[in-house]
Design an enzyme around this catalytic site. Structure first.
Site, PDB file in Angstrom:
ATOM      1  CD  GLU A 122      -3.085  -0.701   0.099  1.00 24.69           C
ATOM      2  OE1 GLU A 122      -4.179  -0.248   0.457  1.00 24.69           O
ATOM      3  OE2 GLU A 122      -2.795  -0.892  -1.109  1.00 24.69           O
ATOM      4  CB  THR A 175      -4.511   5.222  -3.151  1.00 30.39           C
ATOM      5  OG1 THR A 175      -5.372   4.095  -3.310  1.00 30.39           O
ATOM      6  CG2 THR A 175      -4.388   5.569  -1.684  1.00 30.39           C
TER       7      THR A 175
END
Length: 191
Positions: A122, A175
Site C-alpha cells: 500500500e 489512492t
C-alpha cells in the site's frame, strides 16, 4: 516448488470519519493468485494472466514490497513465483492494491504481522503504509485501526444481518491522487 492458490477479497475503507481507520471486506470480488515457493533459492517472479493492465516491472508492483517485507522477517532464502489469475480493476476504489498485497503474504506469521507486510504494498501506491484496506483483506470482516505508532488493529464483530451495498461507477481514481486533494493545512496523519 510448492504451489498454493490464495484469494483476497475486495474491500471498502475510510468508513466514518478519518483516513486509514476502518475498512470491511466485500463478497464476490477479489484477487486470485497462485504462489509457488522454493526454500533455499532466491528470486521473485510475477506473471499476470488476469487480463488487467499491470506494471511489467516488478519494482512497480505492490506485491513486491509486501513479499520482501515478509521474506525479510522469515530470514531464510526463498524463491517466489506469483501468477495473477484474477484481479480487481486497478483504481476502482475497492481495494485493488490491498487485495494483491494481502494475497501475496501468508504463513507462518500472525494476522497482524501479515497486515504489516501487506501495508508495504500500500505504501508503494499511496505513499504511506496504511491498513484500512489490507487489514480486512487479511483478517476478514470489519477492522478498526486504533493506531499506527504502535500499530494496533482489531477485528470488530459483524452482526449476521449486516449488509453493505456498493455502487461502482466506471471511473478510475488512484489512492495517491485522492490523498493529494486533502488541504495542506491538515496533515494526513491528523485527518
Amino acid at each position: 516448488m510448492k504451489h498454493i492458490r490464495v484469494f483476497a477479497p475486495g474491500t471498502v475503507a475510510n468508513l466514518g470519519c478519518g483516513f486509514d481507520v476502518m475498512g470491511l471486506t466485500l463478497d464476490g470480488v477479489g484477487d486470485l493468485l497462485e504462489i509457488g515457493a522454493e526454500e533455499g533459492a532466491e528470486g521473485l517472479e510475477i506473471r499476470n494472466l488476469s487480463g488487467m493492465n499491470l506494471p511489467e516491472n516488478i519494482e512497480e508492483n505492490v506485491i513486491t514490497p509486501a513479499l520482501r517485507a515478509m521474506l525479510a522477517a522469515y530470514g531464510r532464502p526463498v524463491r517466489i513465483e506469483v501468477t495473477m489469475l484474477e484481479k480487481i480493476a486497478p483504481g476502482s476504489g475497492i481495494g485493488s492494491s490491498a487485495a494483491s498485497s494481502a494475497a501475496a503474504v501468508y504463513r507462518p506469521f500472525s494476522g497482524k504481522e501479515l497486515v504489516e507486510f501487506a501495508m508495504m504494498g500500500e505504501a508503494l501506491i499511496g505513499g504511506t503504509p496504511h491498513a484500512d484496506n489490507v487489514g480486512p483483506a487479511v483478517l476478514g470482516g470489519v477492522v478498526l485501526i486504533r493506531g499506527y505508532k504502535p500499530f494496533d488493529i482489531v477485528r470488530l464483530p459483524v452482526p449476521d444481518n449486516f449488509f453493505y451495498a456498493v455502487a461502482h461507477p466506471a471511473i478510475v481514481v488512484s489512492t495517491k491522487d485522492a490523498r493529494e486533494v486533502l488541504p495542506r493545512e491538515i496533515p494526513l496523519s491528523k485527518a
